[in-house]
Design an enzyme around this catalytic site. Structure first.
Site, PDB file in Angstrom:
ATOM      1  N   GLY A  30       0.819  -1.214   0.000  1.00 23.85           N
ATOM      2  CA  GLY A  30       0.000   0.000   0.000  1.00 23.85           C
ATOM      3  C   GLY A  30       0.846   1.254   0.000  1.00 23.85           C
ATOM      4  O   GLY A  30       2.079   1.208   0.049  1.00 23.85           O
ATOM      5  N   SER A  31       0.173   2.402  -0.023  1.00 22.88           N
ATOM      6  CA  SER A  31       0.888   3.674  -0.139  1.00 22.88           C
ATOM      7  C   SER A  31       1.669   3.999   1.136  1.00 22.88           C
ATOM      8  O   SER A  31       2.740   4.616   1.072  1.00 22.88           O
ATOM      9  CB  SER A  31      -0.090   4.800  -0.468  1.00 22.88           C
ATOM     10  N   ASP A  82       2.817  -3.258   8.131  1.00 24.70           N
ATOM     11  CA  ASP A  82       1.804  -3.097   7.081  1.00 24.70           C
ATOM     12  C   ASP A  82       0.832  -1.989   7.459  1.00 24.70           C
ATOM     13  O   ASP A  82       0.721  -1.611   8.637  1.00 24.70           O
ATOM     14  CB  ASP A  82       1.055  -4.435   6.877  1.00 24.70           C
ATOM     15  N   ALA A  84      -3.288  -0.274   7.048  1.00 23.87           N
ATOM     16  CA  ALA A  84      -4.648  -0.767   7.286  1.00 23.87           C
ATOM     17  C   ALA A  84      -5.632   0.206   6.661  1.00 23.87           C
ATOM     18  O   ALA A  84      -5.324   1.387   6.478  1.00 23.87           O
ATOM     19  CB  ALA A  84      -4.917  -0.892   8.784  1.00 23.87           C
ATOM     20  N   GLY A  96      -7.030  -4.875   2.875  1.00 22.52           N
ATOM     21  CA  GLY A  96      -7.323  -5.446   1.566  1.00 22.52           C
ATOM     22  C   GLY A  96      -7.756  -4.422   0.544  1.00 22.52           C
ATOM     23  O   GLY A  96      -8.081  -4.780  -0.594  1.00 22.52           O
ATOM     24  N   GLY A  98      -5.925  -2.665  -1.024  1.00 26.48           N
ATOM     25  CA  GLY A  98      -4.961  -2.845  -2.128  1.00 26.48           C
ATOM     26  C   GLY A  98      -4.976  -4.258  -2.681  1.00 26.48           C
ATOM     27  O   GLY A  98      -4.093  -4.631  -3.467  1.00 26.48           O
ATOM     28  N   GLU A 104      -1.076 -10.875   2.790  1.00 28.54           N
ATOM     29  CA  GLU A 104      -0.817 -10.106   4.008  1.00 28.54           C
ATOM     30  C   GLU A 104      -1.106 -10.955   5.247  1.00 28.54           C
ATOM     31  O   GLU A 104      -0.340 -10.951   6.213  1.00 28.54           O
ATOM     32  CB  GLU A 104      -1.683  -8.838   4.023  1.00 28.54           C
TER      33      GLU A 104
HETATM   34  C1  5RP Z   1      -3.541  -3.578   0.971  1.00 32.06           C
HETATM   35  C2  5RP Z   1      -3.842  -3.120   2.343  1.00 32.06           C
HETATM   36  C3  5RP Z   1      -3.315  -1.795   2.751  1.00 32.06           C
HETATM   37  O1  5RP Z   1      -2.557  -1.955   3.892  1.00 32.06           O
HETATM   38  C4  5RP Z   1      -4.455  -0.871   3.019  1.00 32.06           C
HETATM   39  O2  5RP Z   1      -5.292  -0.835   1.889  1.00 32.06           O
HETATM   40  C5  5RP Z   1      -3.956   0.539   3.355  1.00 32.06           C
HETATM   41  O3  5RP Z   1      -3.377   1.095   2.228  1.00 32.06           O
HETATM   42  P1  5RP Z   1      -2.793   2.567   2.220  1.00 32.06           P
HETATM   43  O4  5RP Z   1      -1.578   2.566   3.064  1.00 32.06           O
HETATM   44  O5  5RP Z   1      -2.515   2.817   0.759  1.00 32.06           O
HETATM   45  O6  5RP Z   1      -3.866   3.479   2.747  1.00 32.06           O
HETATM   46  O7  5RP Z   1      -4.497  -3.767   3.113  1.00 32.06           O
HETATM   47  O8  5RP Z   1      -4.190  -4.780   0.655  1.00 32.06           O
END
Ligand code: 5RP
Length: 227
Positions: A30-31, A82, A84, A96, A98, A104
């Site tokens: 994710g970002s 990671d 969320a 999820g 992403g 994950e």
């Molecule tokens: C990817 C994920 C990401 O951790 C979640 O979507 C958060 O993403 P971001 O940091 O871009 O807000 O679960 O499957």
């Protein structure tokens, strides 16, 4: 007031504190995790490499010169970092957004400590305002959508243009809105039993032990008790 991007960079940098020198690090998707990978690149000489939860993160890690190991080559990881989509006050999460939820959960299950990195907008009282991603086997998607409808949810098949979006595992994603998940442990256990569900995006059994939350006042550390 820092921008959301700056908050993500702050927590990505702060997560380096949990990286154990000489070891392999679990890396999410994710970002926000991209900011962590950028920070990790600065200390790459001090780690052996990473196990990654998606093709996208693996590519970014390799581009940064960080060796990527297969999950099966590694027994236990000290830490998994990671993001969320939502996290509550007990460390239960929705993930999820992403589409990497299955890998994950696999890497999280192999790790002793889940460090969640998130900007303050991700902290919620009750999970469910963010549409819940569920990875499903395609032939079961309509029935699973009906099962969510019976719980008051509305499931939409994630699309990539005119075609169903496919995950790194070749499966589809349902995004389920309209749920309020009062008991994440029970909800995750129950939906996991539905035939055709690969992974439900509630991370309650693999919840975070720590959340580094990016706020206007700086990085706030939330520590959670065991589930
Ligand atoms: C990817 C994920 C990401 O951790 C979640 O979507 C958060 O993403 P971001 O940091 O871009 O807000 O679960 O499957």
């Amino acid at each position: 007031m820092p921008s959301q991007d700056e908050l993500k960079a702050m927590v990505g940098q702060a997560a380096l504190h949990y990286v154990v020198p000489g070891e392999i690090v679990g890396v999410g998707t994710g970002s926000t995790v991209n900011k962590f990978i950028d920070a990790l690149a600065g200390v790459k000489a001090s780690i052996r490499g990473a196990v990654s939860s998606s093709q996208a993160s693996s590519e970014r890690l390799r581009a940064a010169g960080i060796p990527v190991f297969d999950c099966n080559e590694v027994e236990t990881l000290s830490v998994y970092v990671d993001g969320a989509d939502e996290i509550d006050a007990l460390g239960f999460m929705i993930k999820g957004g992403g589409a990497a939820l299955t890998r994950e959960k696999i890497v999280a299950a192999q790790s002793r400590r889940f460090v969640c990195i998130a900007d303050a907008s991700k902290l919620v009282q009750t999970l469910g305002a963010f549409p819940l991603p569920v990875e499903v086997v395609p032939m079961a998607s309509a029935r699973i959508a009906r099962q969510f409808a019976a719980l008051g949810g509305t499931a939409r098949l994630r699309m990539a243009g005119s075609q169903p979006f496919l995950t790194d595992n070749g499966q589809q994603i349902l995004d389920v809105s309209g749920l309020s998940i009062a008991d994440p442990l029970q909800f995750e256990s129950s939906v996991n039993q539905w035939p055709g569900v690969v992974t439900v995006g509630v991370f309650a059994h693999q919840k975070a032990q720590v959340c580094l939350l990016g706020t206007a006042a700086g990085v706030k550390t939330l520590a959670f008790d065991a589930a």
